[in-house]
Structure formats: structure tokens, C-alpha cells
Motif scaffolding. Structure first.
Motif, PDB file in Angstrom:
ATOM      1  N   SER A 234       5.918  82.136  35.393  1.00  0.00           N
ATOM      2  CA  SER A 234       6.300  81.599  34.085  1.00  0.00           C
ATOM      3  C   SER A 234       7.809  81.707  33.913  1.00  0.00           C
ATOM      4  N   LEU A 235       8.305  81.171  32.802  1.00  0.00           N
ATOM      5  CA  LEU A 235       9.730  81.268  32.464  1.00  0.00           C
ATOM      6  C   LEU A 235       9.858  81.597  30.991  1.00  0.00           C
ATOM      7  N   TYR A 236      10.637  82.651  30.688  1.00  0.00           N
ATOM      8  CA  TYR A 236      10.953  82.967  29.290  1.00  0.00           C
ATOM      9  C   TYR A 236      12.402  82.573  29.017  1.00  0.00           C
ATOM     10  N   VAL A 237      12.618  81.870  27.903  1.00  0.00           N
ATOM     11  CA  VAL A 237      13.959  81.428  27.493  1.00  0.00           C
ATOM     12  C   VAL A 237      14.252  82.047  26.137  1.00  0.00           C
ATOM     13  N   HIS A 238      15.389  82.773  26.003  1.00  0.00           N
ATOM     14  CA  HIS A 238      15.699  83.412  24.723  1.00  0.00           C
ATOM     15  C   HIS A 238      16.861  82.710  24.020  1.00  0.00           C
ATOM     16  N   ILE A 239      16.592  82.313  22.769  1.00  0.00           N
ATOM     17  CA  ILE A 239      17.638  81.727  21.905  1.00  0.00           C
ATOM     18  C   ILE A 239      17.880  82.746  20.791  1.00  0.00           C
ATOM     19  N   PRO A 240      19.082  83.357  20.739  1.00  0.00           N
ATOM     20  CA  PRO A 240      19.246  84.574  19.933  1.00  0.00           C
ATOM     21  C   PRO A 240      19.536  84.377  18.445  1.00  0.00           C
ATOM     22  N   TRP A 241      19.836  83.160  18.002  1.00  0.00           N
ATOM     23  CA  TRP A 241      20.286  83.001  16.614  1.00  0.00           C
ATOM     24  C   TRP A 241      19.132  82.843  15.632  1.00  0.00           C
ATOM     25  N   CYS A 242      19.349  83.340  14.412  1.00  0.00           N
ATOM     26  CA  CYS A 242      18.397  83.129  13.318  1.00  0.00           C
ATOM     27  C   CYS A 242      19.188  82.958  12.021  1.00  0.00           C
ATOM     28  N   VAL A 243      18.523  82.546  10.952  1.00  0.00           N
ATOM     29  CA  VAL A 243      19.224  82.330   9.682  1.00  0.00           C
ATOM     30  C   VAL A 243      19.647  83.663   9.093  1.00  0.00           C
ATOM     31  N   GLN A 244      18.719  84.627   9.074  1.00  0.00           N
ATOM     32  CA  GLN A 244      19.082  85.988   8.660  1.00  0.00           C
ATOM     33  C   GLN A 244      18.145  86.981   9.336  1.00  0.00           C
ATOM     34  N   LYS A 245      18.642  88.198   9.523  1.00  0.00           N
ATOM     35  CA  LYS A 245      17.881  89.233  10.227  1.00  0.00           C
ATOM     36  C   LYS A 245      16.831  89.829   9.287  1.00  0.00           C
ATOM     37  N   CYS A 246      15.570  89.860   9.725  1.00  0.00           N
ATOM     38  CA  CYS A 246      14.500  90.447   8.914  1.00  0.00           C
ATOM     39  C   CYS A 246      14.550  91.977   9.035  1.00  0.00           C
TER      40      CYS A 246
ATOM     41  N   LEU B 203      10.357  84.417  35.302  1.00  0.00           N
ATOM     42  CA  LEU B 203      11.809  84.313  35.286  1.00  0.00           C
ATOM     43  C   LEU B 203      12.259  84.468  33.836  1.00  0.00           C
ATOM     44  N   ALA B 204      13.518  84.858  33.624  1.00  0.00           N
ATOM     45  CA  ALA B 204      13.991  85.064  32.254  1.00  0.00           C
ATOM     46  C   ALA B 204      15.448  84.641  32.145  1.00  0.00           C
ATOM     47  N   ILE B 205      15.729  83.756  31.198  1.00  0.00           N
ATOM     48  CA  ILE B 205      17.107  83.311  30.968  1.00  0.00           C
ATOM     49  C   ILE B 205      17.437  83.425  29.485  1.00  0.00           C
ATOM     50  N   GLY B 206      18.720  83.639  29.182  1.00  0.00           N
ATOM     51  CA  GLY B 206      19.152  83.757  27.795  1.00  0.00           C
ATOM     52  C   GLY B 206      19.464  85.197  27.425  1.00  0.00           C
ATOM     53  N   CYS B 207      20.137  85.371  26.281  1.00  0.00           N
ATOM     54  CA  CYS B 207      20.606  86.689  25.835  1.00  0.00           C
ATOM     55  C   CYS B 207      19.476  87.713  25.770  1.00  0.00           C
ATOM     56  N   GLY B 208      19.613  88.801  26.515  1.00  0.00           N
ATOM     57  CA  GLY B 208      18.670  89.913  26.439  1.00  0.00           C
ATOM     58  C   GLY B 208      17.293  89.648  27.013  1.00  0.00           C
ATOM     59  N   ALA B 209      17.097  88.511  27.696  1.00  0.00           N
ATOM     60  CA  ALA B 209      15.770  88.182  28.249  1.00  0.00           C
ATOM     61  C   ALA B 209      15.418  89.129  29.392  1.00  0.00           C
TER      62      ALA B 209
END
Length: 384
Positions: free
Chosen positions: A10-22, A267-273
Motif C-alpha cells: 500500500s501507499l500512505y500519503v500525508h497532507i499536513p495542513w488543516c483549518v485549525q488544530k483540534c 510505502l509512506a510519503i509526506g510530512c511525518g509519514a
């Protein structure tokens, strides 16, 4: 070292941005400040993947992707065009299996009908929505940017968009939540008829706002009542529990998560993946990527990597496999860890005596009792 059979990839892709942190969130997410560099980040993701494929070529060769999961953060902050470029770029580097599952996490507060249709056109087959609750007061307490009505509208968009499947994330054990409130959340979710429901308990994680200012949560007895009655509601509605916190209609289990729990490769790509890869030569490698977007966007992708020593493999295997309710094939233990069954027989025998596990000639099966004492069961396999 024993040779390994290679599990699905499999492949994990991390997109780190959000509107606000919960306040409960301990994921690697960063509140959006100004415009998100979508195109630039997609290019970095594809370069990151290329470097992984070069570095891990002995493992990746002749394998195709079984599933992709785009998580965050809030990946639905990215437009359909960026997601299309990303998926197109990935497929140019590594082939997709014919029936690949491609999931995108979405926030109901960032949902629009046209955007969802655009994601489907881009290649997304499944959307996972962070609903968390249908109670507006609870949503405010959890720091969510949507309300109950917006959540229901987003579900309708998902139904109308042509997706193969979609998931609703729902939490229980919320601040000051009563049993009727928790069950009301579930009933409202069931009415929407999602093919998949992730229903999990809120836990206070270190370094979150809730850790510094803990809210009052239901006690153990209240939590047990919520789980027991909620589980019954879901079962009566035709959902099958297949993992500790996951319920699905028949044939709608999340294939990506199943691959994690079955000790598959990713596989893992993106911030902190985080990634895990097996090699036929017997090695198992775990690695992670640079957490902060600033470092990652400078092209500093790989943060650390380490080989999983044989002494840790049985714990890692069962920590994943015993989250699933399905029986564990003994042959899978040998094929994917490189260990022989006799290496864990003493621990298995003790687990059987405690009523945590049942054994047949070909399988190990966690019991209802074992599910309640999962931590105690897993501790048996920790290295001395």
C-alpha cells in the motif's frame, strides 16, 4: 536470516495542513496560515516517492499498489486538480492493481458537491469523513469547524458523487457525554447508511490541548455501557465489526487498513509519514519522514529508518493482527515475520490458558475475553 514472502503493498500519503488544530488531535497537523502551497507540495511528494522507490528497489520491484490512503491534516483542503496530478504522478512511478482502493480523508467543513465529484474524477474511490459527532455542542467542544447539518450535507454529497464507498468517523466517550447522547450520534449515523463506520473512543493524548486542560470524560462503567449498547445498535443495523474500532456492511471493509492490520507493507510519503517494507532476503524496514513542512519542503524527506530485529517481530505482528477479529493464519506468521511457530508457542499456550486465544491446527483466534484484555495479551509477546 529466513526469507520472507512479500505481503500486499500500500501507499500512505500525508497532507499536513488543516483549518485549525483540534484539542484532542496528536496527528502531525499544522493550522493553515495563508495559502497552502498545493502544487509545490505535490511535486515534493512525487520526488519523495521516487527517492523511496530507488532506495527500496529490492523490495518494490515487480510489485503494484493494492491501496492508497491520503490522510492528514485535512487533505480535502487540496483541490481535485492537485489530487489528480498526485495520483497521475504516482501511477507513472509504480503500477496500480486493477481494483485499487484510493481513500481521501475529508472534513465536512471543507466539503462541496462539485469538489467531491472532482475527487472521483481524479481517481478517488473512497472518502473518509471526520464527522466525530452530530451534537453541535460536542462539535464545538472538540474544536470542529462544521456543525451537524453541514455533516449531513457532506454525506449526501458523498452519496451523489459516484464513490465506491465512504466512511464516517464517529467518536464516543466525549466530554460530559451521556449514554443517550452517544447512542443518538450512532442512530443519526446509521440513518445516513454509510457503507463503513469507524467508531472509536476519545482518548487524551500527550501534548494536546486536552492533555493540558483535561475535560471530564465518562468513567469506565459509562464507557462500557456506551460500547455494549452501541455495538448492539450497529450489529442490528447490518454492520459487522471487523477491527477494534471499525464496522462495515458486508464487502465494504477498508482494504488499506486491513493491509496494515495483516502486517502488510506500505510505502509512506509526506510530512511525518511512517512506512514498513519487507525484503525477500529477510529484512523488515521501518522508516519515517521529516515532520515539519518547512524541512520537508527543503527536500529533507527521510527522517529515520531502522531494521526490525527478529526479537521484536512477534510483538509487532500480533499487535497488528489481534486488532482484527478474523482468525490469524499460522502460515502468515511464518511468511511475514520469518520466524517459526515454535518461537511463540509458549506465549500462545499461556494465552489459551487465560482464555485470550483459541487455537486450531491452522489458525489462532482472539476470543471476546481476549479483546477485553488486549494489552495483557500483547504484553506476552514483548521481548524480554
Amino acid at each position: 536470516m529466513t526469507t520472507l514472502c512479500l505481503p500486499p503493498l500500500s501507499l500512505y500519503v500525508h497532507i499536513p495542513w488543516c483549518v485549525q488544530k483540534c484539542p484532542y488531535c496528536d496527528f502531525n497537523s499544522h493550522a493553515q496560515k495563508g495559502e497552502i502551497p498545493e502544487r509545490e507540495y505535490v511535486q515534493h511528494l512525487l520526488t519523495d516517492l521516487q527517492q523511496d522507490l530507488d532506495r527500496l528497489k529490492d523490495s518494490v520491484q515487480d510489485r503494484c499498489l493494492h491501496s492508497i490512503f491520503i490522510g492528514g491534516g485535512t487533505p480535502s483542503l487540496f483541490g481535485a486538480e492537485s489530487i489528480h496530478q498526485l495520483l497521475q504522478g504516482i501511477e507513472q512511478q509504480i503500477p496500480f492493481s486493477p481494483n485499487i482502493e484510493i481513500t481521501l480523508e475529508a472534513n465536512p467543513g471543507t466539503a462541496e458537491a462539485e469538489r467531491f465529484k472532482g475527487y472521483v474524477k481524479a481517481g478517488i474511490t473512497r472518502i473518509s469523513m471526520g464527522i466525530q459527532s452530530f451534537n453541535d455542542e460536542q462539535l464545538q467542544a472538540l474544536g470542529r469547524i462544521h456543525n451537524a447539518e453541514e455533516a449531513k450535507t457532506a454525506v449526501q454529497f458523498a452519496k451523489d458523487s459516484g464513490l465506491n464507498s465512504f466512511n464516517l468517523d464517529l467518536m464516543h466517550g466525549l466530554p460530559n457525554q451521556t449514554l443517550p447522547q452517544a447512542l443518538d450520534d450512532l442512530r443519526q449515523a446509521i440513518v445516513l447508511n454509510p457503507p463503513h463506520l469507524s467508531w472509536y473512543q476519545l482518548t487524551i493524548e500527550p501534548n494536546t490541548l486536552f492533555a493540558y486542560r483535561p475535560p471530564r470524560l465518562p468513567d469506565d462503567d459509562e464507557l462500557w455501557d456506551i460500547f455494549e449498547q452501541g455495538h448492539q445498535l450497529l450489529t442490528e443495523a447490518g454492520y459487522q465489526q471487523y477491527e477494534t474500532s471499525a464496522y462495515a456492511k458486508p464487502d465494504f471493509q477498508c482494504q488499506h487498513n486491513l493491509n496494515y492490520w495483516r502486517f502488510g507493507d506500505y510505502l509512506a510519503i509526506g510530512c511525518g509519514a511512517h512506512g514498513k517494507m519487507s525484503f525477500t532476503t529477510g529484512e523488515i524496514l521501518r522508516y519515517s519522514k521529516t515532520k515539519h513542512p518547512k524541512g520537508y519542503m527543503r527536500g529533507e524527506y527521510l527522517y529515520e529508518e531502522k531494521n526490525v530485529p527478529e526479537i521484536e517481530r512477534s510483538f509487532e505482528f500480533f499487535m497488528n493482527r489481534f486488532r482484527l477479529l478474523e482468525a490469524v493464519p499460522k502460515i502468515a506468521f511464518e511468511q511475514f515475520t520469518g520466524l517459526v511457530q515454535s518461537a511463540v508457542q509458549k506465549q500462545i499456550d499461556f494465552a489459551i490458558k487465560q482464555g485470550y486465544v483459541q487455537e486450531t491446527h491452522e489458525h489462532w483466534q482472539i476470543t471476546q475475553h481476549g479483546k477485553l484484555f488486549l494489552n495483557e495479551l500483547l504484553e506476552l509477546f514483548l521481548p524480554d
